[in-house]
Design a protein around this motif. Structure first.
Motif, PDB file in Angstrom:
ATOM      1  N   UNK A  91       0.838  -1.209   0.000  1.00 29.08           N
ATOM      2  CA  UNK A  91       0.000   0.000   0.000  1.00 29.08           C
ATOM      3  C   UNK A  91       0.866   1.250   0.000  1.00 29.08           C
ATOM      4  N   UNK A  92       1.942   1.250   0.758  1.00 33.60           N
ATOM      5  CA  UNK A  92       2.828   2.398   0.809  1.00 33.60           C
ATOM      6  C   UNK A  92       3.495   2.638  -0.544  1.00 33.60           C
ATOM      7  N   UNK A  93       3.850   1.549  -1.230  1.00 37.23           N
ATOM      8  CA  UNK A  93       4.475   1.685  -2.548  1.00 37.23           C
ATOM      9  C   UNK A  93       3.537   2.303  -3.569  1.00 37.23           C
ATOM     10  N   UNK A  94       2.227   2.159  -3.351  1.00 43.82           N
ATOM     11  CA  UNK A  94       1.272   2.762  -4.278  1.00 43.82           C
ATOM     12  C   UNK A  94       1.439   4.284  -4.352  1.00 43.82           C
ATOM     13  N   UNK A  95       1.905   4.895  -3.260  1.00 47.58           N
ATOM     14  CA  UNK A  95       2.129   6.340  -3.271  1.00 47.58           C
ATOM     15  C   UNK A  95       3.234   6.702  -4.251  1.00 47.58           C
ATOM     16  N   UNK A  96       4.226   5.825  -4.364  1.00 49.27           N
ATOM     17  CA  UNK A  96       5.332   6.072  -5.297  1.00 49.27           C
ATOM     18  C   UNK A  96       4.922   5.817  -6.743  1.00 49.27           C
ATOM     19  N   UNK A  97       3.793   5.146  -6.931  1.00 50.78           N
ATOM     20  CA  UNK A  97       3.276   4.932  -8.280  1.00 50.78           C
ATOM     21  C   UNK A  97       2.320   6.053  -8.664  1.00 50.78           C
ATOM     22  N   UNK A  98       1.235   6.210  -7.895  1.00 48.64           N
ATOM     23  CA  UNK A  98       0.172   7.131  -8.281  1.00 48.64           C
ATOM     24  C   UNK A  98      -0.010   8.331  -7.396  1.00 48.64           C
ATOM     25  N   UNK A  99       0.911   8.575  -6.465  1.00 42.84           N
ATOM     26  CA  UNK A  99       0.822   9.754  -5.618  1.00 42.84           C
ATOM     27  C   UNK A  99       1.329  11.000  -6.335  1.00 42.84           C
ATOM     28  N   UNK A 100       1.118  12.153  -5.723  1.00 42.32           N
ATOM     29  CA  UNK A 100       1.573  13.397  -6.354  1.00 42.32           C
ATOM     30  C   UNK A 100       3.098  13.448  -6.453  1.00 42.32           C
ATOM     31  N   UNK A 101       3.787  12.646  -5.643  1.00 40.39           N
ATOM     32  CA  UNK A 101       5.253  12.601  -5.707  1.00 40.39           C
ATOM     33  C   UNK A 101       5.736  11.415  -6.523  1.00 40.39           C
ATOM     34  N   UNK A 129      -3.042   4.356  -8.645  1.00 37.27           N
ATOM     35  CA  UNK A 129      -3.650   5.098  -7.544  1.00 37.27           C
ATOM     36  C   UNK A 129      -2.584   5.405  -6.505  1.00 37.27           C
ATOM     37  N   UNK A 130      -2.933   6.301  -5.565  1.00 37.57           N
ATOM     38  CA  UNK A 130      -2.013   6.568  -4.467  1.00 37.57           C
ATOM     39  C   UNK A 130      -2.272   5.602  -3.318  1.00 37.57           C
ATOM     40  N   UNK A 131      -1.653   5.839  -2.175  1.00 37.65           N
ATOM     41  CA  UNK A 131      -1.752   4.907  -1.056  1.00 37.65           C
ATOM     42  C   UNK A 131      -3.129   4.883  -0.422  1.00 37.65           C
ATOM     43  N   UNK A 132      -3.973   5.863  -0.730  1.00 33.34           N
ATOM     44  CA  UNK A 132      -5.341   5.871  -0.240  1.00 33.34           C
ATOM     45  C   UNK A 132      -6.331   5.364  -1.280  1.00 33.34           C
ATOM     46  N   UNK A 133      -5.830   4.911  -2.411  1.00 32.62           N
ATOM     47  CA  UNK A 133      -6.698   4.405  -3.453  1.00 32.62           C
ATOM     48  C   UNK A 133      -7.267   5.467  -4.369  1.00 32.62           C
ATOM     49  N   UNK A 134      -6.769   6.714  -4.256  1.00 37.06           N
ATOM     50  CA  UNK A 134      -7.256   7.806  -5.103  1.00 37.06           C
ATOM     51  C   UNK A 134      -6.552   7.719  -6.458  1.00 37.06           C
ATOM     52  N   UNK A 135      -7.303   7.641  -7.559  1.00 34.59           N
ATOM     53  CA  UNK A 135      -6.678   7.518  -8.883  1.00 34.59           C
ATOM     54  C   UNK A 135      -5.845   8.756  -9.231  1.00 34.59           C
ATOM     55  N   UNK A 136      -4.741   8.530  -9.923  1.00 34.41           N
ATOM     56  CA  UNK A 136      -3.942   9.649 -10.413  1.00 34.41           C
ATOM     57  C   UNK A 136      -4.697  10.316 -11.558  1.00 34.41           C
ATOM     58  N   UNK A 137      -4.861  11.635 -11.468  1.00 34.85           N
ATOM     59  CA  UNK A 137      -5.719  12.317 -12.452  1.00 34.85           C
ATOM     60  C   UNK A 137      -4.998  13.339 -13.321  1.00 34.85           C
ATOM     61  N   UNK A 138      -3.682  13.325 -13.311  1.00 38.11           N
ATOM     62  CA  UNK A 138      -2.876  14.197 -14.182  1.00 38.11           C
ATOM     63  C   UNK A 138      -2.933  15.676 -13.800  1.00 38.11           C
ATOM     64  N   UNK A 139      -3.501  16.000 -12.647  1.00 38.30           N
ATOM     65  CA  UNK A 139      -3.620  17.418 -12.275  1.00 38.30           C
ATOM     66  C   UNK A 139      -2.305  18.012 -11.804  1.00 38.30           C
ATOM     67  N   UNK A 140      -1.286  17.190 -11.609  1.00 35.89           N
ATOM     68  CA  UNK A 140       0.011  17.690 -11.141  1.00 35.89           C
ATOM     69  C   UNK A 140       1.080  17.585 -12.226  1.00 35.89           C
ATOM     70  N   UNK A 141       0.660  17.656 -13.471  1.00 33.60           N
ATOM     71  CA  UNK A 141       1.592  17.628 -14.590  1.00 33.60           C
ATOM     72  C   UNK A 141       1.882  19.067 -15.005  1.00 33.60           C
ATOM     73  N   UNK A 142       3.142  19.470 -14.928  1.00 32.39           N
ATOM     74  CA  UNK A 142       3.515  20.839 -15.257  1.00 32.39           C
ATOM     75  C   UNK A 142       4.364  20.863 -16.520  1.00 32.39           C
ATOM     76  N   UNK A 143       3.797  21.406 -17.580  1.00 32.19           N
ATOM     77  CA  UNK A 143       4.495  21.557 -18.848  1.00 32.19           C
ATOM     78  C   UNK A 143       4.087  22.909 -19.410  1.00 32.19           C
ATOM     79  N   UNK A 144       4.876  23.922 -19.114  1.00 33.71           N
ATOM     80  CA  UNK A 144       4.495  25.310 -19.382  1.00 33.71           C
ATOM     81  C   UNK A 144       4.864  25.778 -20.784  1.00 33.71           C
ATOM     82  N   UNK A 145       5.774  25.059 -21.452  1.00 34.07           N
ATOM     83  CA  UNK A 145       6.294  25.555 -22.721  1.00 34.07           C
ATOM     84  C   UNK A 145       7.491  26.471 -22.540  1.00 34.07           C
TER      85      UNK A 145
END
Length: 284
Positions: free
Chosen positions: A23-33, A130-146
């Motif tokens: 479960x903790x490793x899920x944060x390293x997959x789908x967490x904001x970090x 997903x993150x460690x709480x089961x929240x799906x990664x939703x791409x809201x923390x992708x920063x590509x400004x140009x």
């Protein structure tokens, strides 16, 4: 275009499966970090890169593709930690003080077992995006400004928080195979931080890149407050540091201290509109 090699980028071995650590490793997959975040961030920065030289786009693509390999490693680690795990280990892991300290939250046993059941029902004891709480990664923390410099600073921050997470996972891991995998990933986070800073240096360093974007004529900004540290305490006290006196980082100004005070008056808004369904008393 991409190619796949079925061999892992680095060995992933688990001697004693640990669902709580899965479960903790899920944060390293789908967490904001996590790795999905940096992978997608580097891809979108590369795909939209308009630098006159293609080397920055190419470099980003190499590193983004490397990050796919990291996701694969972590997904394998999650699956191996869930594989053949006895029910007693689930209860033991849920009560473990490390899990409680790192993961936090109420009823850790129920949360961990709930995620295990979700893994079982949805993916057959495999990792999920997903993150460690089961929240799906939703791409809201992708920063590509140009803006290549802005993107590099975002990348340094992403790799820094990712390395913080990886080191915490390293200390929480009880299986030597997991520690070995994480010590490799921590090393790659070190390189990636240095890599993005090297791009900034190659572009001329902070002195020429700041403030971002450096293409905006700085004379058009407020010259009176562009290097002021605003003091907002009631008693006027403030923390003195590099940011309160001396030359600015970009060498174009001097840091000074400004006691925050109103520079404008009270806002005055027009009357409420009748078609806005306000009260009659508001529209008079």
């Amino acid at each position: 275009m991409y190619y796949h090699d079925k061999r892992l980028q680095y060995p992933v071995q688990v001697t004693e499966p640990d669902p709580a650590f899965a479960r903790m490793l899920q944060q390293a997959i789908g967490g904001v970090e996590g790795e999905i975040r940096v992978c997608m961030q580097y891809f979108f920065q590369a795909w939209g890169n308009r630098a006159p030289t293609p080397k920055y786009r190419d470099m980003l693509l190499h590193t983004a593709t490397e990050e796919i390999g990291h996701i694969e490693m972590l997904a394998t680690a999650v699956a191996l930690n869930l594989d053949k795990a006895p029910a007693s280990l689930q209860a033991e892991g849920a009560a473990d003080s490390i899990v409680g300290a790192v993961m936090g939250g109420e009823r850790p046993r129920h949360i961990i077992e709930g995620l295990i059941h979700k893994n079982l029902l949805s993916t057959g004891l495999a990792a999920m995006p997903v993150d460690s709480d089961g929240v799906p990664f939703n791409m809201s923390h992708i920063y590509a400004s140009g803006n290549i410099a802005a993107d590099m600073y975002c990348n340094v921050a992403a790799e820094s928080t990712g390395r913080v997470l990886a080191t915490r996972l390293y200390h929480a891991a009880r299986d030597e195979g997991m520690k070995k995998m994480l010590h490799f990933m921590i090393a790659r986070d070190t390189m990636h931080q240095e890599q993005w800073l090297a791009v900034i240096e190659e572009l001329g360093g902070a002195a020429t890149q700041l403030p971002i974007p450096n293409s905006f004529p700085q004379e058009k900004e407020d010259q009176e407050h562009n290097y002021d540290f605003f003091v907002t305490s009631l008693d006027g006290s403030y923390p003195e540091g590099r940011w309160t006196s001396g030359p600015s980082i970009d060498g174009r100004g001097e840091f000074t201290v400004f006691r925050n005070e109103p520079l404008g008056g009270e806002p005055e808004l027009g009357a409420a509109r009748p078609d806005g369904m306000a009260q009659v008393e508001q529209t008079g």
